[in-house]
Scaffold this active site. Sequence first.
Site, short mmCIF file in Angstrom:
data_model
loop_
_atom_site.label_atom_id
_atom_site.label_comp_id
_atom_site.label_asym_id
_atom_site.label_seq_id
_atom_site.Cartn_x
_atom_site.Cartn_y
_atom_site.Cartn_z
N HIS A 224 0.84 -1.20 0.00
CA HIS A 224 0.00 0.00 0.00
C HIS A 224 0.88 1.25 0.00
CE1 HIS A 224 -3.57 2.43 1.47
NE2 HIS A 224 -2.56 3.19 1.90
N GLU A 225 1.85 1.31 0.91
CA GLU A 225 2.70 2.51 1.00
C GLU A 225 3.55 2.67 -0.25
OE1 GLU A 225 2.13 4.74 3.09
OE2 GLU A 225 0.87 3.60 4.45
N HIS A 234 -5.56 7.30 -2.24
CA HIS A 234 -6.66 6.46 -1.78
C HIS A 234 -7.87 6.68 -2.69
CE1 HIS A 234 -4.53 7.26 2.23
NE2 HIS A 234 -4.30 6.00 1.95
N ASP A 246 -9.26 10.13 -6.84
CA ASP A 246 -7.89 9.58 -6.87
C ASP A 246 -7.27 9.71 -8.27
OD1 ASP A 246 -9.52 7.77 -8.15
OD2 ASP A 246 -8.79 6.00 -7.06
N THR A 251 -11.50 2.96 -10.59
CA THR A 251 -11.87 2.67 -9.20
C THR A 251 -13.17 3.40 -8.90
OG1 THR A 251 -10.51 4.55 -8.46
CG2 THR A 251 -9.50 2.37 -8.36
N GLN A 262 -11.36 8.99 11.89
CA GLN A 262 -10.00 9.12 12.40
C GLN A 262 -9.06 8.24 11.59
OE1 GLN A 262 -9.21 11.53 14.52
NE2 GLN A 262 -11.36 12.02 14.31
ZN LIG Z 1 -2.51 5.13 2.29
#
Ligand SMILES: [Zn+2]
Length: 479
Positions: A224-225, A234, A246, A251, A262
């Site tokens: 992911h990173e 995202h 994005d 997507t 949060q």
């Molecule tokens: Zn991320």
Amino acid sequence: MKNIIFTLSALILFCFGANAQNLKCGTTQYNQLLRDQNPDLYLQQRNQFEQGWAQYREIHKDEIKTNILKKSAQPKYIIPVVIHVMHNYGSENISDAQIQATITLMNDFYKGNKAKNVRPVFQHLIADCSEIEFRLAKKDPEGNCTTGITRTQTEQTVNATNEIKKLICWDTKRYLNFWVTESVLSNGKAVGGYAQLPFGFSPANTDGIILVGSQFIADNTGAHEAGHWFGLSHPFEGDSCDINGDNIFDTPPTYFTYSKNQVNSGRGDSCSHPLTNTCSTDNPDLPDMMENIMDYFGGSCSSVMFTLEQRARMFYSLENYRSQLWAADNLVNTGVLDATTPCTPIPSFGITLNNVSTSTTTCANNSYTFRQTSYNGTVTSAEWTFDGGTPNTYSAATSSALNSPTPAITYANPGSYDVKLKVTGPSGSRDTVYKNYITILPSTATLPKNAYNANWDNYQANGWYFENENPTTKILCQI
Ligand SMILES: [Zn+2]
């Protein structure tokens, strides 16, 4: 008292570690911080990236849709990787074997090997990104043999930020740097990790990915990173249910706000609710793509695929922003095309003062233990020399001795003393002298009163106590 402090610390570490699996990504918050420092420049560079991407997508739109977009010059974008393990002997001190398995796991995510449970509605969008391959470096920046893994003992591993990158960083134009830590803060919030995007004005010496070690080895956090590091956002970015938040068309829009959820909470296990659909702004109206690696869904079907356009955007970024990494000369210089050969170990160690502290300064007659944490190759023996200490030498040549602290080394006289460590492995020896590493003060030290005001709590926690105090000095010693 020392025992109580230790037990409390262990409890806090345990609780934090137990929650670490659920921590989410802090890349958005990190880049908001960068944007706030210079909004005009950030926007200009972001727009430049997005305009270039829009052109690239238009030129290659047919190849993208039919999944035949190919890398042009070489068969693969090979990414030389270095993993800096920033540890204090906790769960973040992941092993070489765990790191190697995690690199394989990341490559599996990019190949699409994890996408078996993708629902039929999205199967035609699963991208095979096997042209992108992560490889641990085999040569360090000086051309020496490396495992692609470094180890640094530091208390900064807790609540780590960009500050920790100052301790060690390899040329970020030539290596993808990962910093593995016990816990990570992004803009003050606990997160699983964050990445620096390929565009922007942030310094080259912070470019890379910082993440929680226990999470790195357990799930898709690295994949992911790295997606962010290649320029992906995202799917829920932008305004609420933004069809193109994005800047990826294939997507479906999804709804998620940091203010409500949060940063450290995801969306739970949604795989048992396959019709979950937070946005109806798309036409046809598709369910949320919980399978996407760049979203926050949980559950057995989630976070397993990149789409065809996400793959193309990563290619665009690699061609235009990160091309030096995979250039032919860099692949030679970082050794990633070479066969694996054993490397000579690099000496490294940690210290403990009177069982409670890692301070290198103390009063006379206190004792240190040293534990070698050498890396980069098998260690078969370690030979220590402790100038000014008693005993002043120690050798270890068995597995248990090599993995245990030395006997207590006591320093009787004030002064600054070298520590020398020589480690030997099958492929050779290397020794390092740590000049003036230990500083011994008279058994009662007089320090300027104001020098330690800000850190007094730390000093107390590490065993210092007041002998006396007057208007200009504090008389301290460590028990
Ligand atoms: Zn991320």
